[in-house]
Each structure stands twice: as C-alpha cells, then as structure tokens.
Design an enzyme around this catalytic site. Structure first.
Site, mmCIF file in Angstrom:
data_model
loop_
_atom_site.group_PDB
_atom_site.id
_atom_site.type_symbol
_atom_site.label_atom_id
_atom_site.label_comp_id
_atom_site.label_asym_id
_atom_site.label_seq_id
_atom_site.Cartn_x
_atom_site.Cartn_y
_atom_site.Cartn_z
ATOM 1 N N ASP A 18 -93.469 34.476 -30.428
ATOM 2 C CA ASP A 18 -93.887 34.909 -31.764
ATOM 3 C C ASP A 18 -95.022 34.031 -32.288
ATOM 4 O O ASP A 18 -95.104 32.847 -31.951
ATOM 5 C CB ASP A 18 -92.677 34.850 -32.712
ATOM 6 C CG ASP A 18 -92.894 35.696 -33.960
ATOM 7 O OD1 ASP A 18 -93.839 36.523 -33.983
ATOM 8 O OD2 ASP A 18 -92.129 35.526 -34.922
ATOM 9 N N HIS A 35 -103.037 38.115 -29.233
ATOM 10 C CA HIS A 35 -102.286 38.600 -28.067
ATOM 11 C C HIS A 35 -103.007 38.206 -26.776
ATOM 12 O O HIS A 35 -102.370 37.862 -25.780
ATOM 13 C CB HIS A 35 -102.088 40.113 -28.142
ATOM 14 C CG HIS A 35 -101.311 40.556 -29.356
ATOM 15 N ND1 HIS A 35 -100.177 39.905 -29.778
ATOM 16 C CD2 HIS A 35 -101.510 41.574 -30.241
ATOM 17 C CE1 HIS A 35 -99.697 40.507 -30.873
ATOM 18 N NE2 HIS A 35 -100.503 41.517 -31.171
ATOM 19 N N LEU A 129 -89.205 32.524 -8.781
ATOM 20 C CA LEU A 129 -88.813 32.941 -10.135
ATOM 21 C C LEU A 129 -88.800 34.464 -10.291
ATOM 22 O O LEU A 129 -89.716 35.137 -9.820
ATOM 23 C CB LEU A 129 -89.834 32.349 -11.114
ATOM 24 C CG LEU A 129 -89.692 32.731 -12.584
ATOM 25 C CD1 LEU A 129 -88.596 31.902 -13.237
ATOM 26 C CD2 LEU A 129 -91.001 32.524 -13.326
HETATM 27 C C1 FPP Z 1 -95.460 38.456 -31.454
HETATM 28 O O1 FPP Z 1 -96.471 37.891 -32.236
HETATM 29 C C2 FPP Z 1 -95.986 38.838 -30.141
HETATM 30 C C3 FPP Z 1 -96.020 40.104 -29.673
HETATM 31 C C4 FPP Z 1 -95.473 41.258 -30.417
HETATM 32 C C5 FPP Z 1 -96.637 40.423 -28.376
HETATM 33 C C6 FPP Z 1 -96.426 39.427 -27.284
HETATM 34 C C7 FPP Z 1 -97.209 39.863 -26.108
HETATM 35 C C8 FPP Z 1 -97.991 39.037 -25.369
HETATM 36 C C9 FPP Z 1 -98.099 37.594 -25.597
HETATM 37 C C10 FPP Z 1 -98.721 39.611 -24.195
HETATM 38 C C11 FPP Z 1 -97.781 39.557 -23.040
HETATM 39 C C12 FPP Z 1 -98.484 39.905 -21.804
HETATM 40 C C13 FPP Z 1 -97.900 39.904 -20.609
HETATM 41 C C14 FPP Z 1 -98.693 40.204 -19.412
HETATM 42 C C15 FPP Z 1 -96.465 39.596 -20.466
HETATM 43 P P1 FPP Z 1 -96.815 38.576 -33.620
HETATM 44 O O2 FPP Z 1 -97.938 39.515 -33.405
HETATM 45 O O3 FPP Z 1 -95.566 39.153 -34.201
HETATM 46 O O4 FPP Z 1 -97.285 37.315 -34.445
HETATM 47 P P2 FPP Z 1 -97.098 37.080 -36.013
HETATM 48 O O5 FPP Z 1 -95.641 36.879 -36.244
HETATM 49 O O6 FPP Z 1 -97.889 35.825 -36.220
HETATM 50 O O7 FPP Z 1 -97.674 38.273 -36.700
#
Ligand code: FPP
Length: 248
Positions: A18, A35, A129
């Site tokens: 997050d 992201h 893994l």
């Molecule tokens: C939450 O941060 C994160 C997500 C909803 C997306 C997580 C996805 C990735 C990191 C990409 C993963 C890629 C692969 C290949 C596994 P948020 O957007 O809710 O952040 P905020 O709370 O600050 O708004």
C-alpha cells in the site's frame, strides 16, 4: 540479511503493498507513476525473499474492490502488471521463481490474462520461491467460493454436510496445499487486513510499517523478518507450553 536467523525464516510471507498513490502524489506525479515505482519494489522484495529462503510470497496486487477505482487507473494497472510480468519472466526463470495467481480470473481482461498465463507456464519448473500474485482477489470472494464448492459436493452426495472439517475448507481455498502465511506485512501506514487471506491469516504475525510500498526495499523486508523472529507464536497455547516443547 546477516541479522536473520536462517533456521527460523517464515515459510510464507504475505504482503499488502500500500502507498503507491501517496508516494506519487508527494512527488506531484500521476498515481500510475506510483504503481510503476511499485513494480521495482516487487522485484527487490522477490529477490530478498528468495535469498532469505522464504518458500511462498503472496502479494496483494489487485483486490476485488480495486475494480471500483477510476477506469483509467484500472486499465493502467492491468496493463502494467502484464507488461511487468513479460519483462520480468526471464529473471524469474533464472532465479527459480515459480509464478502463480490467486483470484477471480474471470474478471481479468483477456490480454492481461494471456501474459499472466504465459509467465505461469514459463516459470512452472522453478524450484525456488513460489510467487503468488493475488489479482482480482478478495478473501470473502474466496470463502464464498469455497462454500459453493462444498455445498455442491454435499448436493451431489459426495460428502455429508456434518463431516466438513477445517482441512476440507482449507483445501477449497486458492492457497490449497500451501502453508498459511507466517507473517503478513502491510506498508503505507494503515493497520487493517482489507479483505486479504482472512481464513489463512488466523495465526499469522502482523507487521505494519508506515513506509510507502515504492520505498520498501530488501532492508525493510529483512527488518520485518527480524521483528517476526522476535515474536513468540503460541497458537492459543501458553508461553510455558511453547517453551517446554521447544526444549524437548
Ligand atoms: C496500493 O497502493 C497498490 C495497488 C492497488 C497496486 C499494487 C500493484 C503493484 C505494485 C504492481 C504489481 C506488479 C506486479 C508485476 C506484481 P494505493 O494505490 O492504494 O496507494 P495509496 O493508498 O497511497 O492511494
């Protein structure tokens, strides 16, 4: 990594990644840039977990509820995940990482699903893994699905409703055959589970950090493992029972 007790490495670590949006906002960037930076953190953590000898790493990449985000963010995330997987697959193969996906595949756009499936096939021989990507996943979706599976077995006369055990329910989860997570890490400062692995986290150690996901690195991961190793896991027993069984 030297500070970790190599005999007590968690077999399964689950992560709620997050803080991507806030990381981007703090830099005056679009949320999608957060992201993109989050993918680099995924690579660092997969590497760190592999090196430490973690056997299963489950990352919450996209929840059922995330479908309700603005459509352009949903499209960007789906595209990014597929693109990142294509780009990272050779590295996963080289490091013996086996990719797996848990979640409601029916909702994933065809093009993203195709790259996911092709990475899963290409990494199937990996003996290190296992990386579980939770995509279009929510624990209530998974538990409801398990209830449906068991109910139809009862209807079909395969099993008696009264004989259903804890193990039967586990076997209907998307994580069937895997150990439950020993450790759950959530980045980004919030202290909640957000519909993630509700069944499997029953006895997991919970670790919350205010570090935003794009800033999370190997050192942060090893710090979480050290904190995990300092906890006494009692599984409902007393401290004395745990200590006497570890002395024998
Ligand atoms: C939450 O941060 C994160 C997500 C909803 C997306 C997580 C996805 C990735 C990191 C990409 C993963 C890629 C692969 C290949 C596994 P948020 O957007 O809710 O952040 P905020 O709370 O600050 O708004």
């Amino acid at each position: 990594m030297e500070s970790i007790d190599s005999h007590r490495v968690p077999a399964h670590v689950a992560v709620i990644m997050d803080g991507n949006g806030r990381w981007a906002k703090a830099r005056g960037l679009e949320r999608s840039a957060g992201h993109v930076a989050g993918v680099d953190a995924v690579r660092r953590v997969v590497e760190a977990a592999s090196k430490a000898g973690v056997r299963y790493l489950t990352l919450y990449a996209f929840s059922t509820e995330n479908w309700n985000r603005p459509q352009d963010e949903v499209d960007a995330l789906m595209h990014l995940i597929a693109y990142a997987l294509e780009r990272e697959t050779p590295g996963l193969i080289e490091n013996g990482v086996r990719l797996n996906m848990i979640g409601d595949v029916d909702r994933i756009p065809a093009a993203s699903l195709e790259s996911l499936r092709s990475s899963i096939r290409a990494t199937a021989g990996g003996e290190g893994l296992q990386l579980n990507l939770a995509l279009s996943y929510s624990a209530r979706w998974e538990i409801t699905r398990a209830a449906n599976i068991l109910a139809s077995r009862v209807n079909g006369g395969e099993i008696n409703a009264g004989d259903i055990t804890d193990a039967d329910v586990s076997a209907c989860m998307t994580t069937a055959g895997m150990p439950d997570p020993d450790l759950l890490i959530r980045t980004g400062g919030d202290k909640r589970i957000s519909n993630f692995l509700l069944w499997q986290l029953a006895y997991s150690e919970l670790y919350f950090t205010s570090t935003l996901w794009p800033d999370f690195d190997a050192e942060c991961f090893y710090r979480a493992i050290m904190e995990y190793q300092s906890r006494e896991r009692r599984f409902g027993k007393t401290s004395e029972q745990i200590q006497s069984s570890s002395n024998t």
